[in-house]
Design an enzyme around this catalytic site. Structure first.
Site, PDB file in Angstrom:
ATOM      1  N   CYS A  10      53.269  37.321  44.820  1.00 23.66           N
ATOM      2  CA  CYS A  10      54.337  36.915  43.890  1.00 23.66           C
ATOM      3  C   CYS A  10      54.977  38.134  43.224  1.00 23.66           C
ATOM      4  O   CYS A  10      56.193  38.185  43.022  1.00 23.66           O
ATOM      5  CB  CYS A  10      53.781  35.993  42.806  1.00 23.66           C
ATOM      6  SG  CYS A  10      53.029  34.496  43.431  1.00 23.66           S
TER       7      CYS A  10
HETATM    8  C1  BEZ Z   1      49.778  35.892  45.636  1.00 22.68           C
HETATM    9  O1  BEZ Z   1      50.856  35.753  45.087  1.00 22.68           O
HETATM   10  O2  BEZ Z   1      49.363  36.974  45.957  1.00 22.68           O
HETATM   11  C2  BEZ Z   1      48.941  34.692  45.945  1.00 22.68           C
HETATM   12  C3  BEZ Z   1      48.977  33.589  45.123  1.00 22.68           C
HETATM   13  C4  BEZ Z   1      48.171  32.496  45.411  1.00 22.68           C
HETATM   14  C5  BEZ Z   1      47.356  32.535  46.528  1.00 22.68           C
HETATM   15  C6  BEZ Z   1      47.333  33.630  47.357  1.00 22.68           C
HETATM   16  C7  BEZ Z   1      48.134  34.736  47.067  1.00 22.68           C
END
Ligand code: BEZ
Length: 211
Positions: free
Chosen positions: A45
């Site tokens: 994210c």
């Molecule tokens: C991420 O944004 O890195 C992420 C968020 C939830 C699950 C896996 C990765």
């Protein structure tokens, strides 16, 4: 039922990094990209939001407003924004909806319980100025999206609306386009007086009229 292409995107009022947002008022007469990310302080994210911040000028050029969302609260969004600026080379320059009570996530079907029953998946909604949903994409949490592809689809949608053309596989701005099959020869001659290349009666190719 999940929102489908052509549905009216529902309005909402929810808190955000810019204070409470009435979605319709905020959108005004612009196109909108509304996208969810699963959680604040997560690596994928973080990279996505930095990329969208860097692409703000490209969205502006197309009269598109972008707005992110997750089920975290405003103080978390604001604290995380510092990390995004520090690590991604771009500070947030668009609002993040703080959907802690999941009102918007439920309204737009952004939580897919069999994937995760509390966090949003990576949903994207492209919404036109008449509030119609024109594109939906759903990615899993572990895969970062390609926002160049989202810009490419917006280019295609805006071209279709303006010129009655469709865009072929892997099309990019400036490439040849296809006259929509619903446009008869007489109408097509009026819109494309310089003519077109007819590969098949249903496959009529013409230069990008916006180029
Ligand atoms: C991420 O944004 O890195 C992420 C968020 C939830 C699950 C896996 C990765």
């Amino acid at each position: 039922m999940a929102l489908q292409l052509g549905d009216t995107a529902p309005n909402f009022v929810q808190d955000s990094t810019l204070g409470p947002i009435d979605f319709y008022d905020w959108a005004g007469d612009s196109w909108v990209v509304l996208f969810s990310h699963p959680k604040d302080f997560t690596p994928v994210c973080t990279t996505e939001l930095g990329r969208v911040a860097k692409l703000k000028g490209e969205f502006d050029r197309r009269d598109v407003k972008v707005i992110g969302l997750s089920v975290d609260a405003v103080p978390d969004h604001k604290a995380w924004a510092g990390d995004i600026a520090d690590t991604q080379g771009a500070a947030l320059n668009f609002p993040l909806v703080a959907d802690a009570d999941r009102r918007v996530s439920d309204l737009y079907g952004m939580i897919h319980p069999k994937a995760n029953d509390t966090l949003t998946v990576r949903s994207v909604f492209v919404i036109d100025p008449k509030r119609k949903v024109r594109l939906t994409i759903t990615y899993p949490a572990s895969t970062g999206r390609n926002f160049d592809e989202i810009l490419r689809v917006i280019d295609s949608l805006q071209l279709t609306d303006r010129y009655s053309v469709a865009t072929p596989v892997d099309w990019r701005r400036g490439d040849d386009v296809i006259i929509v099959p619903s446009l008869g020869a007489e109408e097509a001659r009026k819109k494309f007086p310089a003519g077109w290349t007819e590969i098949r009666p249903y496959l009529r190719v013409v230069a990008d009229p916006s180029a």
